[in-house]
Design a protein around this motif. Structure first.
Motif, PDB file in Angstrom:
ATOM      1  N   ASN C   2      30.193  62.424  53.814  1.00 12.80           N
ATOM      2  CA  ASN C   2      30.791  61.885  53.947  1.00 12.80           C
ATOM      3  C   ASN C   2      30.541  60.889  54.856  1.00 12.80           C
ATOM      4  O   ASN C   2      31.077  59.557  54.723  1.00 12.80           O
ATOM      5  CB  ASN C   2      32.841  62.100  53.828  1.00 12.80           C
ATOM      6  CG  ASN C   2      33.081  61.097  52.956  1.00 12.80           C
ATOM      7  OD1 ASN C   2      32.943  59.891  52.420  1.00 12.80           O
ATOM      8  ND2 ASN C   2      34.301  61.587  52.522  1.00 12.80           N
ATOM      9  N   ALA C   3      30.671  61.447  56.320  1.00 13.55           N
ATOM     10  CA  ALA C   3      30.278  60.925  57.842  1.00 13.55           C
ATOM     11  C   ALA C   3      28.509  59.992  57.307  1.00 13.55           C
ATOM     12  O   ALA C   3      29.020  58.750  58.248  1.00 13.55           O
ATOM     13  CB  ALA C   3      30.474  61.699  58.199  1.00 13.55           C
ATOM     14  N   LEU C   6      29.480  56.516  55.343  1.00 12.25           N
ATOM     15  CA  LEU C   6      30.189  56.185  56.116  1.00 12.25           C
ATOM     16  C   LEU C   6      29.644  55.978  57.090  1.00 12.25           C
ATOM     17  O   LEU C   6      29.789  53.745  56.515  1.00 12.25           O
ATOM     18  CB  LEU C   6      31.800  56.935  56.342  1.00 12.25           C
ATOM     19  CG  LEU C   6      32.415  55.626  58.019  1.00 12.25           C
ATOM     20  CD1 LEU C   6      33.771  54.557  56.356  1.00 12.25           C
ATOM     21  CD2 LEU C   6      33.488  56.778  58.164  1.00 12.25           C
ATOM     22  N   PHE C   8      26.180  54.708  56.854  1.00 12.12           N
ATOM     23  CA  PHE C   8      25.076  54.192  56.226  1.00 12.12           C
ATOM     24  C   PHE C   8      26.202  52.956  55.849  1.00 12.12           C
ATOM     25  O   PHE C   8      25.985  51.512  55.888  1.00 12.12           O
ATOM     26  CB  PHE C   8      24.959  55.067  54.863  1.00 12.12           C
ATOM     27  CG  PHE C   8      24.067  54.247  53.862  1.00 12.12           C
ATOM     28  CD1 PHE C   8      22.630  53.719  54.197  1.00 12.12           C
ATOM     29  CD2 PHE C   8      24.908  53.388  52.775  1.00 12.12           C
ATOM     30  CE1 PHE C   8      22.151  52.584  53.693  1.00 12.12           C
ATOM     31  CE2 PHE C   8      23.682  52.577  52.205  1.00 12.12           C
ATOM     32  CZ  PHE C   8      22.085  52.739  52.554  1.00 12.12           C
ATOM     33  N   ASP C   9      27.351  52.747  55.492  1.00 12.89           N
ATOM     34  CA  ASP C   9      28.639  51.654  55.043  1.00 12.89           C
ATOM     35  C   ASP C   9      28.280  50.853  56.075  1.00 12.89           C
ATOM     36  O   ASP C   9      28.004  49.909  56.266  1.00 12.89           O
ATOM     37  CB  ASP C   9      29.552  52.401  54.766  1.00 12.89           C
ATOM     38  CG  ASP C   9      29.192  52.645  53.197  1.00 12.89           C
ATOM     39  OD1 ASP C   9      28.294  52.479  52.479  1.00 12.89           O
ATOM     40  OD2 ASP C   9      30.623  53.630  53.065  1.00 12.89           O
ATOM     41  N   VAL C  10      28.684  51.503  57.467  1.00  8.51           N
ATOM     42  CA  VAL C  10      28.876  50.670  58.410  1.00  8.51           C
ATOM     43  C   VAL C  10      27.965  49.828  58.414  1.00  8.51           C
ATOM     44  O   VAL C  10      28.161  48.294  59.449  1.00  8.51           O
ATOM     45  CB  VAL C  10      29.668  51.638  59.327  1.00  8.51           C
ATOM     46  CG1 VAL C  10      29.750  51.022  60.725  1.00  8.51           C
ATOM     47  CG2 VAL C  10      31.032  52.284  58.966  1.00  8.51           C
ATOM     48  N   LEU C  12      24.854  49.331  57.416  1.00  6.81           N
ATOM     49  CA  LEU C  12      24.801  48.100  57.072  1.00  6.81           C
ATOM     50  C   LEU C  12      25.567  46.981  56.518  1.00  6.81           C
ATOM     51  O   LEU C  12      24.811  45.053  56.529  1.00  6.81           O
ATOM     52  CB  LEU C  12      24.189  48.014  54.826  1.00  6.81           C
ATOM     53  CG  LEU C  12      24.101  47.806  53.321  1.00  6.81           C
ATOM     54  CD1 LEU C  12      22.653  47.353  54.035  1.00  6.81           C
ATOM     55  CD2 LEU C  12      24.320  48.034  52.318  1.00  6.81           C
ATOM     56  N   LEU C  13      27.043  46.968  56.656  1.00  7.41           N
ATOM     57  CA  LEU C  13      27.753  46.334  56.926  1.00  7.41           C
ATOM     58  C   LEU C  13      27.471  44.886  58.089  1.00  7.41           C
ATOM     59  O   LEU C  13      27.443  43.761  57.790  1.00  7.41           O
ATOM     60  CB  LEU C  13      29.444  45.973  56.450  1.00  7.41           C
ATOM     61  CG  LEU C  13      29.716  46.246  55.234  1.00  7.41           C
ATOM     62  CD1 LEU C  13      31.021  47.164  55.215  1.00  7.41           C
ATOM     63  CD2 LEU C  13      29.206  45.300  54.357  1.00  7.41           C
ATOM     64  N   ALA C  46      23.502  46.909  48.999  1.00  8.44           N
ATOM     65  CA  ALA C  46      24.650  46.959  49.249  1.00  8.44           C
ATOM     66  C   ALA C  46      25.390  47.541  47.217  1.00  8.44           C
ATOM     67  O   ALA C  46      26.387  47.889  47.596  1.00  8.44           O
ATOM     68  CB  ALA C  46      25.412  46.211  49.129  1.00  8.44           C
ATOM     69  N   ARG C  49      24.545  50.348  46.204  1.00  8.39           N
ATOM     70  CA  ARG C  49      25.809  51.266  46.866  1.00  8.39           C
ATOM     71  C   ARG C  49      26.891  51.370  45.834  1.00  8.39           C
ATOM     72  O   ARG C  49      27.585  52.203  45.937  1.00  8.39           O
ATOM     73  CB  ARG C  49      26.330  50.842  48.686  1.00  8.39           C
ATOM     74  CG  ARG C  49      27.072  51.864  49.352  1.00  8.39           C
ATOM     75  CD  ARG C  49      26.412  53.023  49.689  1.00  8.39           C
ATOM     76  NE  ARG C  49      27.996  53.582  50.349  1.00  8.39           N
ATOM     77  CZ  ARG C  49      28.695  54.786  49.391  1.00  8.39           C
ATOM     78  NH1 ARG C  49      28.772  55.134  48.210  1.00  8.39           N
ATOM     79  NH2 ARG C  49      29.456  55.576  49.939  1.00  8.39           N
ATOM     80  N   LEU C  50      27.418  50.171  45.505  1.00 10.89           N
ATOM     81  CA  LEU C  50      28.567  50.064  45.506  1.00 10.89           C
ATOM     82  C   LEU C  50      28.715  50.293  43.188  1.00 10.89           C
ATOM     83  O   LEU C  50      29.754  50.007  42.647  1.00 10.89           O
ATOM     84  CB  LEU C  50      28.868  48.342  45.002  1.00 10.89           C
ATOM     85  CG  LEU C  50      29.924  48.354  46.393  1.00 10.89           C
ATOM     86  CD1 LEU C  50      30.225  46.456  46.744  1.00 10.89           C
ATOM     87  CD2 LEU C  50      30.817  48.815  46.974  1.00 10.89           C
TER      88      LEU C  50
ATOM     89  N   ILE D   2      38.651  59.467  57.723  1.00 13.03           N
ATOM     90  CA  ILE D   2      37.344  59.381  56.505  1.00 13.03           C
ATOM     91  C   ILE D   2      37.875  59.231  55.180  1.00 13.03           C
ATOM     92  O   ILE D   2      36.711  58.044  54.356  1.00 13.03           O
ATOM     93  CB  ILE D   2      36.345  59.924  56.693  1.00 13.03           C
ATOM     94  CG1 ILE D   2      35.791  59.670  58.522  1.00 13.03           C
ATOM     95  CG2 ILE D   2      35.374  60.282  55.901  1.00 13.03           C
ATOM     96  CD1 ILE D   2      34.934  61.125  58.684  1.00 13.03           C
ATOM     97  N   LEU D   5      38.339  55.079  54.155  1.00 12.02           N
ATOM     98  CA  LEU D   5      37.213  54.274  54.223  1.00 12.02           C
ATOM     99  C   LEU D   5      35.988  54.847  53.165  1.00 12.02           C
ATOM    100  O   LEU D   5      35.271  54.390  53.120  1.00 12.02           O
ATOM    101  CB  LEU D   5      36.718  54.522  55.800  1.00 12.02           C
ATOM    102  CG  LEU D   5      37.268  53.759  57.026  1.00 12.02           C
ATOM    103  CD1 LEU D   5      36.999  53.814  57.934  1.00 12.02           C
ATOM    104  CD2 LEU D   5      37.442  52.419  56.577  1.00 12.02           C
ATOM    105  N   LEU D  10      36.143  49.790  52.557  1.00 13.96           N
ATOM    106  CA  LEU D  10      35.407  48.799  53.677  1.00 13.96           C
ATOM    107  C   LEU D  10      34.489  47.836  53.179  1.00 13.96           C
ATOM    108  O   LEU D  10      34.786  46.648  53.216  1.00 13.96           O
ATOM    109  CB  LEU D  10      34.026  50.238  53.831  1.00 13.96           C
ATOM    110  CG  LEU D  10      33.693  49.569  54.616  1.00 13.96           C
ATOM    111  CD1 LEU D  10      34.621  49.956  56.460  1.00 13.96           C
ATOM    112  CD2 LEU D  10      32.885  51.188  55.451  1.00 13.96           C
ATOM    113  N   TYR D  11      34.161  47.609  51.436  1.00 14.02           N
ATOM    114  CA  TYR D  11      33.434  46.028  51.476  1.00 14.02           C
ATOM    115  C   TYR D  11      33.887  45.269  51.225  1.00 14.02           C
ATOM    116  O   TYR D  11      33.294  44.093  51.438  1.00 14.02           O
ATOM    117  CB  TYR D  11      32.395  46.605  50.115  1.00 14.02           C
ATOM    118  CG  TYR D  11      31.236  47.596  50.705  1.00 14.02           C
ATOM    119  CD1 TYR D  11      30.212  47.407  50.878  1.00 14.02           C
ATOM    120  CD2 TYR D  11      30.827  49.263  50.797  1.00 14.02           C
ATOM    121  CE1 TYR D  11      28.783  47.432  50.878  1.00 14.02           C
ATOM    122  CE2 TYR D  11      30.079  49.841  51.530  1.00 14.02           C
ATOM    123  CZ  TYR D  11      28.788  49.208  51.217  1.00 14.02           C
ATOM    124  OH  TYR D  11      27.837  49.260  51.499  1.00 14.02           O
ATOM    125  N   ALA D  55      35.067  49.143  42.571  1.00 15.89           N
ATOM    126  CA  ALA D  55      33.983  50.125  42.656  1.00 15.89           C
ATOM    127  C   ALA D  55      36.034  51.234  42.926  1.00 15.89           C
ATOM    128  O   ALA D  55      35.456  52.331  43.508  1.00 15.89           O
ATOM    129  CB  ALA D  55      33.395  50.123  43.636  1.00 15.89           C
TER     130      ALA D  55
END
Lengths: 182, 98, 346, 115
Positions: C2-3, C6, C8-10, C12-13, C46, C49-50, D2, D5, D10-11, D55
């Protein structure tokens, strides 16, 4: 597609062009094979498969015809092996230069005189050599090709001549006397 | 299990080459040398990733699809590199350094 | 796990925001366009990912690919307009490759010999300092407002259950295609009308010029066209077919075929004449007209306007999607070429 | 922390930030090409809010939001292409690609954007 298509029935006359129906037929066979890979063999029965195949045939007829070349399948494994080996070396070579702290580059432009005839053999050569270690095709004027090399001190021409020889064998051109570079 | 391990090793090796290619893109001095970095390192990187994904494929059609992706990217990459090099030769670098 | 996701998301954004910022802050238009294409590709990641592969396909092909090609050809046109004297000068004489040692020296030698030969950058004035804080306040305040709304919104189930409950009457097995061509066919019809309007608008602005980007000499581009054109055709039709049960559909197929058309217009094989303007007009309007005609037929034969009888839904959707693919592909190529064909006025 | 999020949370925030960034660019930059890019980035921010919300939760993503985004992407490229055609036309008429206050001057005298 045309570049790697096999045709065994054509005489090795270099200026001759394949008749249109034969080119279209070969392209449609290739399109059917591609469709089977993408959608599965069973989907070949769907009308959209026929649409794709028919459109491919039409498009190949609309494109200018290339020269008919006889392919020599026995040379293919050698060429593929050579290409895979050298392109792995090419990747390792450029990756090493990129991560090296001192950036060991000696870029230069070098002339190279090609002997392959214009058409698919030359196109294949120019595309492949850009993946070989340290060489990049920049420009072609007549027989004179301008290369960009990463390291002007290394012997780049030897690898290229080997590649050229193998492509010539693939297209059955190696019976030509190896005309010396001007 | 062995297949998974093979996949992990090969994909990671592929990513190393992608990273090296990107590093070359950033560090190399001009358009031509950067093209070298992108085409060759990314070609090898993608080849390794594709090879690594093959043990996970559920049939020969999937393997053929993977190989097809690699061949198409190879053809497109080599063509694009040559076109960019040729354009740079005739028109100069796109971005003029002040 | 999960971390890691997370992180990866941060990353990427942050990358998306950083690239967008650099793009909009650039004073060099070419750099801005390249950064925008990069932004489109990151955005496609992205979407993957979604869990939206349809959107990722469309973003990579349309958002990054075709929009990028349109932007680059526009820069080329602007350059020719702003520097009319350079436009027809042709390529500068190439330097002797043997005479120079490195790429940089070579470029400098060329510039010294012919000062006009270097690329004239398309730059734009840097942002003025005046009004900086009011713009930050407006956009920042709006962002905070949006975020507050998003944070307080409760998580409803959305429309996913409703779509899943009606899949068996839709005629297809892919939820997004069912929404696009059955449940909300109105949206898609209006979208095709929008594509048509954009094409007509560009045509109404004038005749197309010879593309400023000359076809490059050498055998490599024609060779690539020979290889890629049949592949693009088969892949495009495959995406069209796949849309009924998997990610894909008319938009992605139209984008792939449009890209093939753009490649053709760049390589310009001599044996290809300009297309017949009448055929072109029919092709560009085919999607919207076919959709509308079948929708009207649904008014009489089926329950309502733009609805399909249950047993005919699958073939009707495929026919409409085929027309839409043709129109989208042709319009995208027409927009790239940028104006009506000279044969139109002859 | 976590847990809260997930991408569905987040998105949308990232999308809101992108929208604001694009709006800022639209207000601040004068060159039309950059303004077109800014509008596109704003649109991408909207799509990201949409898809992020779609999502949320454990169910598969909402197909209606995805279909609307797909429509939006095609509309965005059409509008962008038309805007670019208009920009080229403006540059042909006036010699520059910036919107200046006052009536359009169709001569090539004033070219504030030239390097």
């Amino acid at each position: 597609m045309n570049d790697t298509r096999q045709s065994s029935s054509n005489p090795p006359v270099r200026r001759a062009r394949r008749p249109g129906w034969l080119r279209a037929l070969l392209a449609m066979l290739a399109a059917a094979a591609l469709w089977a890979v993408l959608a599965g063999g069973a989907a070949l029965a769907h009308p959209f498969a026929w649409l794709a195949i028919a459109l491919t045939g039409g498009a190949v007829l609309a494109l200018p015809a290339g020269r008919a070349l006889r392919l020599n399948p026995t040379a293919l494994p050698g060429l593929l092996g050579f290409f895979l080996r050298t392109s792995v070396l090419g990747g390792i070579d450029v990756a090493w230069r990129a991560v090296h702290p001192r950036l060991p580059l000696a870029p230069a432009f070098e002339p190279y005189y090609v002997r392959l005839p214009h058409g698919p053999p030359l196109t294949l050569f120019m595309s492949m050599l850009s993946l070989l270690p340290g060489t990049l095709a920049v420009r072609l004027e007549g027989r004179r090709m301008t290369l960009h090399v990463l390291d002007g001190r290394s012997d780049n021409a030897a690898t290229l001549m080997e590649l050229e020889r193998r492509i010539a064998r693939l297209y059955g051109l190696d019976s030509d006397p190896p005309g010396s570079a001007r | 299990m062995i297949a998974d391990l093979l996949t992990a090793v090969l994909v990671l090796a592929g990513l190393v080459f992608f990273a090296a290619g990107t590093l070359g893109l950033l560090r190399f001095p001009d358009v031509y040398t950067r093209l070298h970095a992108l085409t060759k390192a990314d070609n090898l990187g993608l080849g390794l990733v594709v090879l690594g994904l093959m043990p996970q494929a559920d049939g020969p059609a999937m393997i053929l699809k993977l190989v097809l992706i690699w061949v198409l990217v190879l053809a497109a990459g080599a063509t694009a590199a040559h076109m960019v090099a040729q354009r740079t030769w005739t028109h100069g670098e796109f971005e003029r350094r002040e | 796990m999960n971390a890691a996701l997370l992180a990866f998301d941060v990353v990427l954004l942050a990358g998306l925001l950083g690239v967008a910022w650099r793009c909009l802050a650039s004073t060099d238009l070419f750099r801005a366009v390249v950064l925008f294409i990069t932004f489109g590709l990151l955005l496609a990641i992205a979407w993957v990912r979604l869990e939206a592969p349809d959107i990722a396909l469309a973003e990579a092909a349309i958002g990054a690919g075709i929009t990028g090609a349109l932007l680059l050809v526009t820069l080329e046109r602007l350059k020719h307009i702003m520097n009319p004297h350079r436009g027809d000068a042709g390529p500068s004489p190439p330097p002797d490759p043997v005479a120079s040692d490195t790429g940089n020296a070579d470029a400098e030698a060329r510039d010294a010999r012919d000062p006009g030969a270097g690329n004239v950058a398309l730059s734009c004035a840097p942002t003025p300092a005046r009004g900086r804080w009011s713009a930050v306040a407006v956009s920042g305040g709006l962002a905070l407002l949006l975020m507050a709304t998003l944070a307080t919104q409760d998580h409803g189930p959305g429309l996913q259950p409703a779509v899943a409950a009606h899949m068996d009457v839709s005629g297809v097995d892919h939820g997004i295609t069912a929404v696009l061509l059955n449940f909300r066919a109105w949206d898609t019809l209006l979208e095709l009308a929008m594509v048509l309007l954009a094409g007509l608008g560009a045509w109404s602005l004038g005749r197309h010029d010879a593309l400023p980007a000359r076809p490059a000499p050498g055998p490599v581009l024609p060779g690539a066209v020979r290889l890629l054109l049949p592949v693009a055709i088969v892949t495009g039709v495959y995406l069209l077919w796949a849309g009924s049960h998997a990610p894909g559909g008319a938009f992605q197929a139209g984008a792939v075929l449009g890209a093939a058309g753009i490649l053709m217009s760049l390589a310009r094989p001599h044996s290809l004449p300009d297309p017949d303007p009448r055929l072109l007009r029919i092709g560009v309007t085919a999607g919207a007209l076919l959709f509308l005609a079948l929708g009207l037929w649904g008014l009489f034969a089926g329950p309502a306007l733009l609805t399909w009888p249950r047993n005919l839904a699958y073939p009707l959707i495929l026919i409409i999607e085929t027309g839409a693919t043709l129109s989208i592909a042709l319009t995208l190529v027409a927009l790239f070429v940028g104006g009506r064909s000279p044969r139109e006025d002859a | 922390m976590i847990e809260s999020l997930d991408p569905g949370t987040l998105y949308p925030f990232g999308g809101a930030a992108l929208f604001a960034l694009g709006l800022h660019g639209l207000i601040r930059r004068r060159h039309l090409i950059l303004r077109i890019l800014a509008v596109n980035i704003m649109g991408s921010g909207v799509f990201m809010v949409f898809l992020g919300i779609a999502a949320r939760g454990d169910a598969p993503p909402d197909p209606v939001a995805q279909a609307l985004t797909l429509t939006g992407i095609v509309v965005a490229v059409s509008a962008t292409a038309f805007a670019l055609a208009l920009t080229v036309h403006l540059a042909r008429l006036t010699g520059h690609a910036v919107l200046l206050p006052g009536p359009l001057r169709t001569h090539r005298g004033n070219r504030p954007e030239d390097p």
